[in-house]
Design a protein around this motif. Structure first.
Motif, mmCIF file in Angstrom:
data_model
loop_
_atom_site.group_PDB
_atom_site.id
_atom_site.type_symbol
_atom_site.label_atom_id
_atom_site.label_comp_id
_atom_site.label_asym_id
_atom_site.label_seq_id
_atom_site.Cartn_x
_atom_site.Cartn_y
_atom_site.Cartn_z
ATOM 1 N N PHE A 120 0.866 -1.190 0.000
ATOM 2 C CA PHE A 120 0.000 0.000 0.000
ATOM 3 C C PHE A 120 0.907 1.246 0.000
ATOM 4 O O PHE A 120 2.056 1.169 0.464
ATOM 5 C CB PHE A 120 -0.826 0.056 1.286
ATOM 6 N N VAL A 144 1.175 1.873 6.801
ATOM 7 C CA VAL A 144 0.076 2.161 5.889
ATOM 8 C C VAL A 144 -1.036 2.831 6.693
ATOM 9 O O VAL A 144 -1.401 2.347 7.762
ATOM 10 C CB VAL A 144 -0.420 0.874 5.179
ATOM 11 N N SER A 147 -6.811 3.979 6.972
ATOM 12 C CA SER A 147 -7.904 4.316 6.046
ATOM 13 C C SER A 147 -7.743 3.577 4.704
ATOM 14 O O SER A 147 -8.741 3.180 4.103
ATOM 15 C CB SER A 147 -7.961 5.825 5.811
ATOM 16 N N TYR A 148 -6.492 3.391 4.236
ATOM 17 C CA TYR A 148 -6.297 2.693 2.961
ATOM 18 C C TYR A 148 -6.756 1.244 3.076
ATOM 19 O O TYR A 148 -7.353 0.689 2.154
ATOM 20 C CB TYR A 148 -4.830 2.706 2.538
ATOM 21 N N ASN A 151 -10.528 1.139 3.244
ATOM 22 C CA ASN A 151 -11.104 1.299 1.903
ATOM 23 C C ASN A 151 -10.942 0.033 1.079
ATOM 24 O O ASN A 151 -11.838 -0.318 0.306
ATOM 25 C CB ASN A 151 -10.459 2.488 1.180
ATOM 26 N N ALA A 152 -9.827 -0.657 1.252
ATOM 27 C CA ALA A 152 -9.594 -1.875 0.476
ATOM 28 C C ALA A 152 -10.613 -2.963 0.834
ATOM 29 O O ALA A 152 -11.054 -3.709 -0.036
ATOM 30 C CB ALA A 152 -8.172 -2.386 0.699
#
Ligand SMILES: Nc1nc2c(c(=O)[nH]1)N[C@H]1C(S)=C(S)[C@@H](COP(=O)(O)O)O[C@H]1N2
Ligand SMILES: [Mo]
Length: 250
Positions: A120, A144, A147-148, A151-152
């Motif tokens: 990420f 990372v 939030s990433y 979202n994933a």
């Protein structure tokens, strides 16, 4: 003290406590009460939490420092090497087989290896860790942004908390505001190196707007939920069960 003043004082105290009880009621009604809002300290906790959530609604960043300010010593506190055999075998293998399950109220329950988390986009931040026991240390963290990962996996609209579990049976949770916050990291790096075992390898939580004890080390699982009532004693964290505030905003 005249009778009148005393009467006024008593009336004042009574209306203040009515307001306090009312605030817990309103807090619960508007989703601004923390999971540990019960009991005699619940009023203060609710006022603090609700005030922070209103005042910090625009998600300001915690202060970041320059490289020259990094502390020479960062205590590794409360660190007994996790006894867990499975953890020890993962450690011996350089965490090649380690995975982090992310499940609960998500569209795509997933398990991420360390290599996948490192794929990420990463964030690096130099921040001050503030332990409730009275010490602080400035460190560069890499990881990372949570939030990433959220979202994933796709967060369902009912989600209210992200719950974190650790190898040493610690667990804790964040509300969605802190979970989405840009400085909230799944951190795998510390001062330019892989996160050392005493500091929670391979991956720990960094939540820069709360006190040290919220920064869970040795992550083993993440679960998204709409309620923490049925986890442990329903206080949202093992710390809250032991007298620390669930919300430790700074
Ligand atoms: N799993 C786990 N996470 C934990 C702890 C712990 O004992 N177990 N201690 C907490 C406390 S009180 C602090 S101050 C920080 C310390 O992080 P450090 O060991 O990297 O200094 O980790 C927090 N996260
Ligand atoms: Mo701490």
């Amino acid at each position: 003290m005249s009778k009148l003043t005393r009467r006024k004082l008593i009336a004042g105290a009574l209306s203040a406590s009515a307001a306090a009880v009312g605030s817990v009621f309103l807090g619960r009604r508007y989703g601004l009460a923390p999971p540990d809002s019960g009991g005699i300290f619940g009023v203060g906790k609710t006022l603090t939490y609700a005030a922070h959530r209103v005042l910090l609604a625009h998600q300001p960043l915690a202060l970041e420092f320059s490289r020259s300010e990094i502390s020479k010593n960062f205590p590794a506190i409360n660190t007994i090497l996790p006894e867990d055999d499975f953890y020890r075998s993962q450690m011996a293998a350089g965490f090649r087989d380690w995975t982090l399950p992310v499940d609960g109220l998500v569209a795509r329950p997933s398990e991420f290896s360390l290599a996948e988390l490192k794929r990420f986009p990463s964030r690096t931040q130099i921040t001050e860790h503030i332990c409730e026991q009275g010490w602080t240390a400035i460190t560069e963290w890499a990881g990372v942004p949570l939030s990433y990962v959220l979202n994933a996996v796709g967060i369902r609209p009912e989600a209210k908390y992200v719950v974190f579990y650790a190898v040493d049976d610690w667990w804790d949770s964040l509300d969605m505001a802190d979970a989405w916050h840009p400085q909230t990291l799944l951190a795998y790096g510390m001062n330019g190196q892989d996160l050392p075992v005493p500091h929670g390898a391979p991956v720990r939580l960094r939540v820069e707007r709360q006190l040290g004890y919220k920064n869970l080390k040795y992550l083993s699982q993440i679960t998204v939920t709409d309620s923490v009532k049925d986890i442990g004693k329903g206080q949202g964290a093992i710390g809250a069960e032991n007298g620390y505030s669930w919300y430790a905003g700074i």
